[in-house]
Design a protein around this motif. Structure first.
Motif, mmCIF file in Angstrom:
data_model
loop_
_atom_site.group_PDB
_atom_site.id
_atom_site.type_symbol
_atom_site.label_atom_id
_atom_site.label_comp_id
_atom_site.label_asym_id
_atom_site.label_seq_id
_atom_site.Cartn_x
_atom_site.Cartn_y
_atom_site.Cartn_z
ATOM 1 N N UNK A 180 1.485 6.814 -5.242
ATOM 2 C CA UNK A 180 0.938 7.058 -6.578
ATOM 3 C C UNK A 180 -0.335 7.911 -6.463
ATOM 4 N N UNK A 181 -1.199 7.550 -5.534
ATOM 5 C CA UNK A 181 -2.468 8.274 -5.379
ATOM 6 C C UNK A 181 -2.232 9.721 -4.955
ATOM 7 N N UNK A 182 -1.142 9.963 -4.212
ATOM 8 C CA UNK A 182 -0.861 11.316 -3.719
ATOM 9 C C UNK A 182 0.007 12.090 -4.695
ATOM 10 N N UNK A 183 0.286 11.497 -5.852
ATOM 11 C CA UNK A 183 1.108 12.164 -6.852
ATOM 12 C C UNK A 183 2.507 12.475 -6.340
ATOM 13 N N UNK A 184 3.056 11.539 -5.636
ATOM 14 C CA UNK A 184 4.344 11.744 -4.978
ATOM 15 C C UNK A 184 5.250 10.570 -5.364
ATOM 16 N N UNK B 19 10.716 4.391 -2.964
ATOM 17 C CA UNK B 19 11.319 3.509 -1.953
ATOM 18 C C UNK B 19 11.717 2.185 -2.580
ATOM 19 N N UNK B 20 11.936 1.223 -1.723
ATOM 20 C CA UNK B 20 12.445 -0.069 -2.175
ATOM 21 C C UNK B 20 11.333 -0.889 -2.825
ATOM 22 N N UNK B 21 11.489 -1.189 -4.121
ATOM 23 C CA UNK B 21 10.475 -2.013 -4.789
ATOM 24 C C UNK B 21 11.040 -3.396 -5.131
ATOM 25 N N UNK B 22 12.246 -3.681 -4.617
ATOM 26 C CA UNK B 22 12.922 -4.918 -5.024
ATOM 27 C C UNK B 22 12.250 -6.172 -4.474
ATOM 28 N N UNK B 23 11.472 -5.994 -3.419
ATOM 29 C CA UNK B 23 10.824 -7.175 -2.863
ATOM 30 C C UNK B 23 9.506 -7.486 -3.574
ATOM 31 N N UNK C 52 0.813 -1.217 0.000
ATOM 32 C CA UNK C 52 0.000 0.000 0.000
ATOM 33 C C UNK C 52 0.843 1.262 0.000
ATOM 34 N N UNK C 53 2.027 1.144 0.561
ATOM 35 C CA UNK C 53 2.928 2.295 0.617
ATOM 36 C C UNK C 53 3.117 2.889 -0.793
ATOM 37 N N UNK C 54 3.301 1.995 -1.782
ATOM 38 C CA UNK C 54 3.521 2.444 -3.158
ATOM 39 C C UNK C 54 2.238 3.039 -3.734
ATOM 40 N N UNK C 55 1.123 2.383 -3.460
ATOM 41 C CA UNK C 55 -0.152 2.893 -3.974
ATOM 42 C C UNK C 55 -0.482 4.264 -3.375
#
Ligand code: WTA
Length: 635
Positions: free
Chosen positions: A607-611, A616-620, A601-604
């Motif tokens: 994205x939703x906040x246009x930020x 951050x780390x997306x490798x996992x 959710x951190x990534x979503x």
């Protein structure tokens, strides 16, 4: 009458120290001096945050309505207890005196008894903001029934879930309600809910709108004729200090709402004491809290706290925008309101409108302004301070929760110097702690962490109805020997607290707590939807709004997107209520997931906040490519 009313900062520090050095003797003194008891307690406090088990004033006997009503009759019988301001400004306000309120409560209590309601039974209250709402809470308390108020904006589904979770035997409702220019048909919502609630044996209906309703023979009764026939006095049931007073549902991170249970004596003592101090209440004041009694703010600071102090409390049926955006201020002028307590979302909505709406009214009666329910941003704080308070009325930014029963971190007006966006100092008896990710307390100032409370206070919730394990898991397991709030906070150089927001999957929209899980469940029931994820994004009036990422099934792919969006929101309205509708719905090919299948959710949220500059780390991630696909089509 020592320290019941704190008047300067030195006294605050002195009383605070006393309250945390020896909480038991402090609260014992408050309980002894300011309330009426049928029997004294054996123990002031026994507690164990492991189990968890918390008991205040164990062994004591009382009835909270004797404290809120009977004891005021000799001195304040003719004083207004409830000042009702209707939705329509042309309809006359009602001034209900303590004597009249006492009689109404007794009559309604007698009606409940005739309907077979006994001590310990649960009664669901689904009413608009009309006097009968306050009366019905007190009528339950009079006979020892446990009230469960459900906010009248919830849908029939949400209502049925709450009725069944606590096995309510009776429902109190009205034919309908007025809200701004709209009329809402409440009785039919109840009828629909009750199709799934076999345990409900009677429904009492208030006539508010002269609406057309279907009355089910043997189950449904108009309330007023029964009250007219009932005895005007009703002996108060003698209750144990730790008997439940009410259940109030709040959203959690998982699907099912949590029925927070509050017990009588501790809740009474703490709400009364906070009311007196946080609003610097004095005899003759006219106190107005704009919340709905369907939420904890209304329970504690429209009904119990003010009435326990013999205050005049305003109940407002309407909305801030009807008939125009000056309504709040017109009511302040009309009733010479002295304390005004509202939510940041209302302030932000009004701040968008023309200043004439505020300036045309005389607001000079105001002495204290309050804010509650979500962080108040700096701009809203200044607007409130300049235009409503005219830089003369301190703003109390009060942080607390359904679970805490009463205000926990707050300035005391005319005592604590305020700083915009800071809830400032812990209230008397409250011991906050900031915790790090390893479970250690972060001491010192200029630090931030997860906000916990170290020691019991009288109005902490005692359990979740029917699910003590969930109570333990949610609040007492994250940190050893601590109550965990679910909020993040920082403590500045002078020790002031600023609440930074939720650290779990609860999103606060217009001051209402919404769990992501029930909304996602509701979306996923749409036949065209395969999966969904909800996050919050900043909104200039609501504080946060909801952004839904939705994966369609193959069968849904060909459908018109705007129609689907409408259907999804319609579905949410039916399952939960209009407060949970999504502002934005994006159809996506997939959701970013960890290898263990958890949605990131951190990534979503970013994205939703246009930020999206630093995701951050997306490798996992199991499917990192989906992030770019989502960003390419962001709304
Ligand atoms: C949030 C409402 C910042 C917080 C009384 C809390 C606040 C949740 C404030 C509880 C405030 C409440 N500043 N945040 N002054 N007051 N909150 O249960 O996240 O409806 O945990 O109780 O609202 O909401 P609830």
């Amino acid at each position: 009458m020592s320290n019941y009313h704190i008047k300067h900062l030195e006294e605050y520090y002195q009383v605070y120290r006393k309250s945390v050095r020896n909480p038991e003797s402090f609260w014992e003194e408050m309980a002894e001096e300011h309330f009426v008891w049928r029997r004294r307690w054996d123990n002031v406090l026994t507690w164990d945050f492991e189990k968890p088990e918390i008991k205040w004033f164990e062994g004591a006997k009382l009835n909270i309505t004797e404290n809120c009503l009977d004891r005021h009759l000799p001195t304040r019988g003719e004083k207004t207890a409830i000042l009702f301001e209707p939705n329509d400004p042309k309809e006359a306000a009602q001034h209900i005196t303590y004597r009249q309120l006492h009689e109404k409560v007794c009559r309604m209590a007698n009606v409940f008894l005739e309907q077979g309601i006994k001590k310990g039974d649960r009664v669901c209250i689904y009413l608009p903001m009309i006097p009968e709402l306050a009366v019905s809470l007190l009528a339950c308390a009079r006979i020892g029934a446990i009230h469960s108020v459900v906010f009248a904006g919830f849908s029939s589904n949400a209502l049925a879930t709450r009725i069944n979770d606590s096995d309510c035997k009776m429902v109190i409702t009205s034919d309908g309600s007025y809200r701004g220019g709209k009329t809402i048909d409440l009785k039919s919502i109840v009828d629909k809910a009750l199709e799934d609630c076999p345990g409900v044996t009677s429904v009492l209906v208030v006539n508010r709108i002269n609406g057309k309703v279907t009355m089910k023979e043997g189950r449904d009764h108009w309330l007023q004729p029964l009250m007219d026939d009932a005895y005007a006095d009703c002996v108060a049931e003698v209750m144990d200090a730790e008997d439940p007073l009410f259940i109030l549902y709040t959203s959690g991170s998982t699907g099912k709402p949590k029925g927070m249970v509050h017990t009588i004596a501790g809740y009474m003592v703490y709400t009364a004491y906070t009311f007196k101090n946080v609003f610097q209440y004095r005899e003759g004041d006219i106190f107005w809290c704009t919340a709905d009694i369907g939420w904890i703010t209304g329970h504690s600071y429209i009904v119990y706290g003010p009435l326990a102090n013999g205050a005049t409390t305003v109940m407002f049926e309407g909305v801030p925008s009807h008939p125009d955006y000056g309504r709040f201020w017109q009511v302040v002028e009309k009733h010479k309101i002295t304390q005004f307590y509202t939510a940041p979302t209302a302030i932000r909505a009004l701040a968008k409108e023309n200043l004439d709406y505020v300036e045309k009214y005389d607001l000079s009666s105001l002495k204290v302004l309050g804010s509650v329910g979500e962080p108040i941003n700096e701009e809203a704080w200044h607007w409130y301070n300049n235009n409503v308070g005219k830089n003369m009325s301190p703003i109390v930014d009060t942080w607390w929760q359904t679970e805490t029963g009463g205000i926990m971190i707050t300035p005391i007006p005319y005592v604590t110097p305020t700083t915009p966006t800071y809830a400032t100092l812990p209230f008397i008896g409250i011991q906050p702690a900031l915790m790090d990710g390893e479970g250690k307390e972060i001491k010192g100032n200029q630090v931030s962490g997860r906000l916990c409370i170290k020691y019991p206070w009288p109005s902490v919730a005692r359990t979740i109805w029917g699910d003590h394990q969930r109570f333990k898991d949610t609040y007492f397991s994250a940190f050893k020997d601590m109550y965990f709030t679910g909020d993040g906070a920082l403590r500045d150089a002078v020790g002031y607290y600023r609440i930074t927001g939720r650290v779990d999957d609860v999103i606060i929209v217009s001051g209402h707590n919404l769990g992501t899980a029930p909304i996602e469940d509701s979306i996923n029931e749409h036949p065209a939807v395969a999966e969904s994820a909800i996050v919050g994004f900043p909104h200039d009036v609501k504080g946060n709004a909801l952004y839904g990422f939705v994966i369609l099934k193959e069968t849904g792919e060909g459908r018109d997107r705007d129609n689907l969006r409408r259907e999804i929101n319609q579905q949410i309205t039916e399952h939960i209520g209009p407060i949970a509708k999504l502002d934005k719905i994006q159809f996506v090919p997939g959701l970013p997931k960890t290898r263990s299948g958890k949605i990131m959710r951190r990534i979503l949220r970013k994205i939703a906040s246009n930020d999206t500059s630093n995701l951050g780390d997306t490798s996992t991630l199991l499917n990192p490519e989906v992030v770019q696909q989502i960003m390419d089509e962001v709304l």
